[in-house]
Design a protein around this motif. Structure first.
Motif, PDB file in Angstrom:
ATOM      1  N   ALA A 105      47.290  43.531  42.752  1.00  0.00           N
ATOM      2  CA  ALA A 105      48.247  44.757  44.511  1.00  0.00           C
ATOM      3  C   ALA A 105      47.418  45.811  44.908  1.00  0.00           C
ATOM      4  O   ALA A 105      48.018  45.709  46.461  1.00  0.00           O
ATOM      5  N   GLN A 131      46.957  46.860  33.627  1.00  0.00           N
ATOM      6  CA  GLN A 131      45.641  47.118  34.765  1.00  0.00           C
ATOM      7  C   GLN A 131      45.170  45.821  35.943  1.00  0.00           C
ATOM      8  O   GLN A 131      44.910  46.489  36.679  1.00  0.00           O
ATOM      9  N   GLN A 132      45.215  45.368  35.153  1.00  0.00           N
ATOM     10  CA  GLN A 132      44.786  43.865  36.306  1.00  0.00           C
ATOM     11  C   GLN A 132      45.668  43.328  37.634  1.00  0.00           C
ATOM     12  O   GLN A 132      45.924  43.439  38.343  1.00  0.00           O
ATOM     13  N   ASP A 133      47.073  43.490  36.674  1.00  0.00           N
ATOM     14  CA  ASP A 133      47.919  43.618  37.905  1.00  0.00           C
ATOM     15  C   ASP A 133      47.506  44.554  38.316  1.00  0.00           C
ATOM     16  O   ASP A 133      47.972  44.095  40.088  1.00  0.00           O
ATOM     17  N   TYR A 134      47.595  45.932  38.288  1.00  0.00           N
ATOM     18  CA  TYR A 134      47.919  47.240  39.559  1.00  0.00           C
ATOM     19  C   TYR A 134      46.617  46.870  40.054  1.00  0.00           C
ATOM     20  O   TYR A 134      46.552  46.662  41.435  1.00  0.00           O
ATOM     21  N   ILE A 135      45.489  45.918  40.268  1.00  0.00           N
ATOM     22  CA  ILE A 135      44.414  45.615  40.313  1.00  0.00           C
ATOM     23  C   ILE A 135      44.737  44.434  42.124  1.00  0.00           C
ATOM     24  O   ILE A 135      44.327  44.344  42.678  1.00  0.00           O
TER      25      ILE A 135
END
Lengths: 190, 190
Positions: free
Chosen positions: A136, A130-134
């Motif tokens: 990005a 989730q954090q990685d996606y945010i």
DNA sequence: TTCATTTATTGACTTTTGTCAACATTATTT
DNA sequence: AAATAATGTTGACAAAAGTCAATAAATGAA
């Protein structure tokens, strides 16, 4: 050496002591030399890396030899050629260790094993994803709304160590601009 | 109406019949008018939308009134102002229904409830998140390695319906270019 | 430390993209 | 259908960023 990895996980989850041991055991230490290539494009990424010390670079190359940096991975972060690792498909990106680095490495099947066998590990993984996606999404935003100078200023503010530490050219192609443009940006007042 | 949603989930998971009912029940139907605003920037996003028919647009506005489209969400996809929804923080983006649309909507607490109570739902969520993250990575790549024309050509190939269907200006700021540039691109040979 | 290599800076010029404005075209609404 | 508003196209020009080339500076290896 696994301590910093555990600290990182603990932000998202809480495991009984024996399970910590089980998880951390699947992350194997590895050291790299400066500029060592960890994955060549076209190969399938079998490893997820956690950077204890040093810095990794996930980058693209085109036919003219032009390079563009997709991600920079510093101390305390995970990185791999994510689409390749996840889908077990040939990677469009390569991975390079920019500095001599100390890594903790888990391979794809162990990564899956933890998801299957450690209760709560799927949640850990989801939250970190989730954090990685945010991150990005925020990078996309900065690319579509800001010019080079603004992107540089934000990077300077949010991640000054990155700029101090890395050769100009890596910073430049991480920002999606040429080395010369970055050089001019830095000397410009505003 | 929930059928298409179920089909979409079924790509990633397999639930007993009663659990399907439980999950799908938390997605409430909603229709929107053309250009209706579903979330204003500054507010916290409380809803995750699944588009049954129509199209949503997640977009940014700056002080000069300039707009940039972060995402376009078509039939069969999910969308929201993800960082806001996930972290329950004020959103930097707004959400607009470009066309009259039919949506299925789940709110944040129900979303969490499914994660807590439906076995296997966390996995469903993780897998779908994984794909979203991969899509974001590919978008970043196209922004840092390609020029406007190349990005347009790829979009044209990968998502022709998008270009046929949407007003030019939305396509343009999704690509991160001005409306005029897009117009010139389209008439250019190469 | 010295030498060789890599990286950084700067100038001159080109290309790409943006901006503003006028006008044409297409949709919506009444 | 007419009127109004929204969207699309084109030109002229400006700004941003890229490319190529020369040189300077810094770095790593012997």
């Amino acid at each position: 050496m696994h301590e910093i990895l555990r600290k990182t996980f603990e932000g998202n989850t809480n495991l009984p002591e024996e399970q910590w041991a089980f998880v951390l055991n699947h992350y194997k230490p590895r050291t790299t030399k400066r500029n060592e290539i960890l994955l060549e494009k076209g190969k399938i990424s079998q490893h997820l890396y956690f950077v204890v010390k040093g810095c990794l670079r996930i980058f693209l190359t085109d036919d003219d030899g032009q390079e563009a940096t997709r991600f920079l991975v510093f101390e305390g972060s995970f990185g791999t050629a994510f689409p390749s690792f996840t889908l077990q498909q040939p990677s469009s990106a390569s991975i390079q260790s920019i500095e001599p680095s100390e890594l903790l490495v888990i391979n794809y099947s162990d990564y899956q094993l933890l998801l299957e066998t450690v209760p709560g590990w799927e949640r850990m993984t989801r939250l970190s994803l989730q954090q990685d996606y945010i991150d990005a999404i925020m990078r996309i935003e900065s690319l579509i709304t800001l010019d080079a100078k603004e992107r540089y200023n934000i990077l300077l503010k949010k991640n000054p160590r990155l700029i101090q530490r890395l050769p100009n050219k890596f910073v430049a192609d991480y920002l999606g601009i040429s080395q010369e443009t970055l050089s001019r940006l830095k000397s410009r007042k505003s």
